[in-house]
Design an enzyme around this catalytic site. Sequence first.
Site, PDB file in Angstrom:
ATOM      1  CG  HIS A  58      -2.049   0.969   1.228  1.00 39.74           C
ATOM      2  ND1 HIS A  58      -2.935   0.931   0.205  1.00 39.74           N
ATOM      3  CD2 HIS A  58      -2.420   2.077   1.753  1.00 39.74           C
ATOM      4  CE1 HIS A  58      -3.853   1.946   0.386  1.00 39.74           C
ATOM      5  NE2 HIS A  58      -3.412   2.468   1.500  1.00 39.74           N
ATOM      6  CG  HIS A  60      -1.680   6.826  -0.696  1.00 42.36           C
ATOM      7  ND1 HIS A  60      -2.747   6.385  -1.750  1.00 42.36           N
ATOM      8  CD2 HIS A  60      -2.181   6.372   0.438  1.00 42.36           C
ATOM      9  CE1 HIS A  60      -3.769   5.656  -0.989  1.00 42.36           C
ATOM     10  NE2 HIS A  60      -3.408   5.731   0.644  1.00 42.36           N
ATOM     11  NE  ARG A 211     -13.816   6.976   4.929  1.00 43.15           N
ATOM     12  CZ  ARG A 211     -12.553   7.293   4.702  1.00 43.15           C
ATOM     13  NH1 ARG A 211     -12.628   8.706   4.051  1.00 43.15           N
ATOM     14  NH2 ARG A 211     -11.642   6.686   4.591  1.00 43.15           N
ATOM     15  CG  HIS A 274      -6.059   1.228   6.641  1.00 43.87           C
ATOM     16  ND1 HIS A 274      -4.684   1.373   7.071  1.00 43.87           N
ATOM     17  CD2 HIS A 274      -6.212   2.291   5.706  1.00 43.87           C
ATOM     18  CE1 HIS A 274      -4.229   2.292   6.203  1.00 43.87           C
ATOM     19  NE2 HIS A 274      -5.109   2.807   5.305  1.00 43.87           N
ATOM     20  CG  ASP A 325      -1.148   4.633   4.247  1.00 43.83           C
ATOM     21  OD1 ASP A 325      -1.565   5.169   3.220  1.00 43.83           O
ATOM     22  OD2 ASP A 325      -2.218   4.196   5.044  1.00 43.83           O
TER      23      ASP A 325
HETATM   24  C1  NGQ Z   1      -5.634   8.258   1.316  1.00 44.79           C
HETATM   25  N1  NGQ Z   1      -4.830   7.624   3.683  1.00 44.79           N
HETATM   26  O1  NGQ Z   1      -6.508   7.931   0.562  1.00 44.79           O
HETATM   27  O2  NGQ Z   1      -4.707   8.827   1.259  1.00 44.79           O
HETATM   28  C2  NGQ Z   1      -6.311   8.112   2.816  1.00 44.79           C
HETATM   29  C3  NGQ Z   1      -6.750   9.405   3.549  1.00 44.79           C
HETATM   30  C4  NGQ Z   1      -9.144   8.921   3.149  1.00 44.79           C
HETATM   31  C5  NGQ Z   1      -5.183   6.800   4.648  1.00 44.79           C
HETATM   32  N2  NGQ Z   1      -6.639   6.297   4.543  1.00 44.79           N
HETATM   33  C6  NGQ Z   1      -8.049   9.645   2.615  1.00 44.79           C
HETATM   34  N3  NGQ Z   1      -4.576   6.480   5.543  1.00 44.79           N
HETATM   35  O3  NGQ Z   1      -9.126   7.798   3.847  1.00 44.79           O
HETATM   36  O4  NGQ Z   1     -10.339   9.644   3.169  1.00 44.79           O
HETATM   37 ZN    ZN Z   2      -4.151   4.591   1.865  1.00 46.51          ZN
END
Ligand code: NGQ
Ligand code: ZN
Length: 461
Positions: A58, A60, A211, A274, A325
């Site tokens: 994972h 980004h 979501r 997660h 991540d």
């Molecule tokens: C993300 N990061 O997509 O980068 C997410 C944040 C979200 C993590 N979940 C944005 N750690 O989940 O809405």
């Molecule tokens: Zn993520």
Amino acid sequence: MSRTLFAADALLPEGWARDVLLEWDAEGQLTRTAPASTPPTDVPHAAGPVIPGMPNLHSHAFQRAFGGLTEFRGAAQDSFWSWRSLMYRFAARIGPEQVEAIATWLYVEMLEAGYTSVCEFHYLHHDLDGRPYADDAELALALLRAADRAGIGLTLLPVLYQASGFGDKAPGPDQRRFVRSTDSMLRLLDRLQPLCEAQGGQLGLAPHSLRAVPPDGLRAALAGLNAIDAAAPIHIHIAEQTAEVDACIEWSGQRPVAWLLDHANVDARWCLVHATHMDADEYHRAAATGAVAGLCPTTEANLGDGLFDLARWRDGDGVWGVGSDSHICVNAAEELMLLEYGQRLSTRQRNVTADAAQPQVATAMTLAAVLGGARASGRLIGGLAPGQRADFVVLDASRPALAGLGAADMLSSHVFASHRTSAIDAVWVGGRPVVERGTHPIHSTAAAGFVAARTRLLDSP
Ligand code: NGQ
Ligand code: ZN
């Protein structure tokens, strides 16, 4: 170039073996892993124990640019959600050249830290105004080039992002660079599939989260993906935060993981990223699907997510792997250490992630995370066995932290007692040495490119 390596100690899927001769073919696929071989004189010898390369399940990439820059109090009570607002502000400003420079350096860092492949969860699709680039695949191509240049294996997961909350809430202006229709996503996947394949990578799909993806979009995108590649991996963020669990219950009457299990055909193609907040029934049901739990211990700690119950997951024979991540830490060994420490802190026990068959915690965790990471990547990177890629890491047996120890203790010291340094000598990907003496050949240029990109980012309005 020689396609063999002799290892006095190598971590095979069944455990540590002595005097292992590794052989691979011109495509970089292992053909033989023979223990108890007579040490040959005409073959390179590894400088320490050889362990399988760790898949990073994972990432980004763009978030590497602001690691360390959100560690100040901004609200009376900072949280994942206040961090996310800051993250959106950085995301809003990053251009294609910066993405490429940041990702190139990040992938070099990953290789030097024992990751030999990465699942890139890619959602920064559009230009600064939220309009598609002239070439709609612009930023995905930047990531493909970065991975190719660094020499890391890639699973590219374009992200479907359509809403700002459960019940198809309209996305906000700070999410405009992420949003795509299902049709535009399927066109992008079509375009990227042959490009990924051409560089030995794998294409998948990432519905961002429940979501961000309404049920119709989820159904249609998965059907479209299956038409392109019915075995392609599917990753989703799920149940990371308790507020998300509460919102999901309010929307559907169900917790997120339970909802997903009831509405999608979750199986071993899936990576549940997660999955921090599951009840006993969800742990049990999700583990039984063969889906991988995508654990990102340092980011989950950094963002205040909560603790995954790994013992319970393993009780159900659940498969798991690790990811970096947000890249607050880029070090495969350190993710394993923090994962085990979270379990120790919550259970008040020691050596939790081990069992009678493999009592050495670092060894057990490495083998498990490689298997899970390989499954999540959808590539043949499941360890030192014929048919798998020749992706491996050579520990540096001459370091004081390791010198004079047996192989299992060297790996334990690498994971638990390296004091946040790296005890890695060499890293091989697809049978090629990409890191030698701890350093990647483009280390300095990639670092300079990263620093310049970050400086420009911080200077931009
Ligand atoms: C993300 N990061 O997509 O980068 C997410 C944040 C979200 C993590 N979940 C944005 N750690 O989940 O809405
Ligand atoms: Zn993520």
